[in-house]
Design an enzyme around this catalytic site. Structure first.
Site, short mmCIF file in Angstrom:
data_model
loop_
_atom_site.label_atom_id
_atom_site.label_comp_id
_atom_site.label_asym_id
_atom_site.label_seq_id
_atom_site.Cartn_x
_atom_site.Cartn_y
_atom_site.Cartn_z
N LYS A 113 0.83 -1.21 0.00
CA LYS A 113 0.00 0.00 0.00
C LYS A 113 0.86 1.26 0.00
CE LYS A 113 -4.42 -1.67 1.44
NZ LYS A 113 -5.63 -1.53 2.24
N LYS A 198 -4.81 -9.70 -6.11
CA LYS A 198 -6.08 -9.96 -5.43
C LYS A 198 -7.13 -8.92 -5.80
CE LYS A 198 -6.09 -7.42 -1.12
NZ LYS A 198 -6.82 -7.30 0.10
N LYS A 201 -10.81 -3.39 -3.12
CA LYS A 201 -11.64 -2.18 -3.23
C LYS A 201 -10.83 -1.02 -3.78
CE LYS A 201 -13.65 -2.98 1.17
NZ LYS A 201 -12.42 -2.76 1.92
N1 AQP Z 1 -9.51 -10.69 -2.85
C1 AQP Z 1 -9.88 -11.18 -1.68
N2 AQP Z 1 -10.11 -12.50 -1.54
C2 AQP Z 1 -10.51 -13.02 -0.35
N3 AQP Z 1 -10.70 -12.27 0.76
C3 AQP Z 1 -10.49 -10.94 0.67
N4 AQP Z 1 -10.60 -9.92 1.55
C4 AQP Z 1 -10.26 -8.75 0.95
N5 AQP Z 1 -9.94 -8.98 -0.33
C5 AQP Z 1 -10.06 -10.33 -0.54
C6 AQP Z 1 -11.01 -10.09 2.93
O1 AQP Z 1 -12.06 -9.16 3.18
C7 AQP Z 1 -11.99 -8.76 4.54
C8 AQP Z 1 -12.10 -7.27 4.64
O2 AQP Z 1 -11.01 -6.63 4.11
P1 AQP Z 1 -10.78 -5.08 4.37
O3 AQP Z 1 -11.71 -4.27 3.61
O4 AQP Z 1 -10.79 -4.80 5.81
O5 AQP Z 1 -9.31 -4.85 3.88
P2 AQP Z 1 -8.53 -5.51 2.72
O6 AQP Z 1 -8.14 -6.91 3.08
O7 AQP Z 1 -7.39 -4.57 2.43
O8 AQP Z 1 -9.60 -5.54 1.54
P3 AQP Z 1 -9.61 -4.78 0.17
O9 AQP Z 1 -10.86 -5.07 -0.55
O10 AQP Z 1 -8.33 -5.04 -0.57
O11 AQP Z 1 -9.68 -3.27 0.63
P4 AQP Z 1 -8.71 -2.09 0.36
O12 AQP Z 1 -8.49 -2.07 -1.11
O13 AQP Z 1 -9.46 -0.88 0.86
O14 AQP Z 1 -7.46 -2.35 1.13
C9 AQP Z 1 -10.71 -9.32 5.13
O15 AQP Z 1 -11.01 -10.46 5.90
C10 AQP Z 1 -9.92 -9.70 3.92
O16 AQP Z 1 -9.06 -10.79 4.19
#
Ligand code: AQP
Length: 336
Positions: A113, A198, A201
């Site tokens: 990040k 992966k 968001k």
């Molecule tokens: N691609 C993924 N596959 C499986 N699980 C996923 N999670 C996120 N992306 C995937 C799981 O979703 C939960 C919430 O995640 P978060 O929003 O708290 O943060 P993150 O893991 O950083 O998710 P994002 O979507 O990638 O958000 P951004 O882009 O804002 O950082 C967690 O349990 C995560 O494992």
């Protein structure tokens, strides 16, 4: 017998996508009857990346409504917003002072990040895993259902808990050391535009993910445009075909069919035949979730009452742990 305690949360950084749902929320729903559950919207985490103050609160309500729409029941779970409980921030500070800096600098998510955010990297981004540790440890959670990307942060939480107990609470450990709960299928859903990254968001392209609230037309468009390869015949096994494995996994989980059935059904298919199947299964899977979401969002009083009840249930546990932590660290108590 008392039930084991589960805690998990999601950041209100945008619309939830199939990765969040399949890697995380789906597990919460499936196992909610077996545990005492606490599910929060982690809005304090959301400001570790550049954010819009105009949408933060509304995004938090959206995520809470999606928890309900995906099947979380208040009979089994307390749903709350992280920033409504000050103990999360306070414990983070206390844990900051027992967490070695190099543990945080080694975190893969921080490194990734930090590159994405360029010059806009704040202390909060480095501290993200300590806030996550505070979320979990405040509730003395036994298990934490997360996607695979959060596994390293869970390990760090365990290390912080063990270090604190060892340094300040050897005789009567203050923290329970939690375990990760990670699904075998769907633990890492990949981007639609690059099967090696992966689904996320914060990916700048909306075509890279299917959001839970996407319209049927948009889902169709995204699947039509998604990256594939030139081979015919679709299998789970091919190591060098990441998009193929990802899309078959999505089809399996969206259709609810067993892996063996999908493997046989798709072994001779071309992409032109497969994509409509995946589109249809995804639209049908998300239809009831979207309908329930609309219903929840039309009754704001109901949603707010759920969040208020959730906060009250969670806060008493959080404050109890915080008091124990401060006592172990030797802080004075006002009025004594
Ligand atoms: N691609 C993924 N596959 C499986 N699980 C996923 N999670 C996120 N992306 C995937 C799981 O979703 C939960 C919430 O995640 P978060 O929003 O708290 O943060 P993150 O893991 O950083 O998710 P994002 O979507 O990638 O958000 P951004 O882009 O804002 O950082 C967690 O349990 C995560 O494992």
């Amino acid at each position: 017998m008392t039930k084991k305690r589960v805690l998990s949360g999601i950041q209100p950084t945008g619309n939830l996508h199939l990765g969040n749902y399949l890697g995380s929320i789906r597990n919460w729903v499936e196992h909610q009857q077996d545990y005492e559950n606490y599910f929060c919207v982690v809005d304090l985490h959301a400001i570790t990346a550049p954010h819009d103050p105009q949408t933060l609160a509304e995004n938090s309500y959206t995520i809470a409504a999606l928890y309900l729409a995906c099947g979380i029941s208040v009979e089994h779970a307390s749903i709350f917003i992280q920033s409504h409980i000050p103990a999360h921030s306070e414990l983070t500070w206390l844990l900051n002072c027992v967490t070695p800096l190099n543990w945080l600098q080694d975190m893969i998510q921080f490194k990734e990040k930090a590159i994405k955010q360029g010059e806009n990297v704040n202390m909060g981004l480095l501290d993200y895993p300590v806030l996550m540790a505070a979320d979990i440890l405040l509730y003395q959670a036994d298990k934490v259902p997360v996607g695979e990307d959060q596994k390293q942060h869970l390990e760090l939480t365990r290390d912080i808990a063990a270090r604190f107990n060892h340094q300040f609470a050897k005789k009567n450990p203050v923290f329970k050391v939690p375990q990760a709960l990670i699904q075998t299928d769907g633990a890492r859903i990949m981007s639609l535009t690059d099967g090696t990254r992966k689904m996320s968001k914060s990916d700048s392209s909306d075509l890279s993910r299917i959001n839970l609230l996407d319209s049927p037309e948009l889902i169709q468009k995204k699947i039509k445009k998604c990256k594939t390869d030139l081979e015919r015949g679709l299998t789970f096994e091919s190591i060098d075909r990441p998009e193929c494995r990802n899309l078959l996994t999505l089809y399996m989980l969206m259709s609810g069919k067993p892996k063996e059935t999908v493997a046989i059904e798709c072994q001779d298919l071309g992409w032109g035949q497969f994509k409509p199947l995946l589109t249809e299964a995804t639209i049908e899977h998300l239809r009831p979730i979207q309908a329930k979401y609309q219903a929840v969002m039309t009754d704001r009083t109901y949603l707010e009452s759920i969040l208020s009840d959730g906060k009250n249930q969670a806060e008493s546990i959080a404050n109890r742990t915080l008091t124990e932590v401060k006592a172990a660290l030797g802080f004075s108590v006002p009025g004594t």
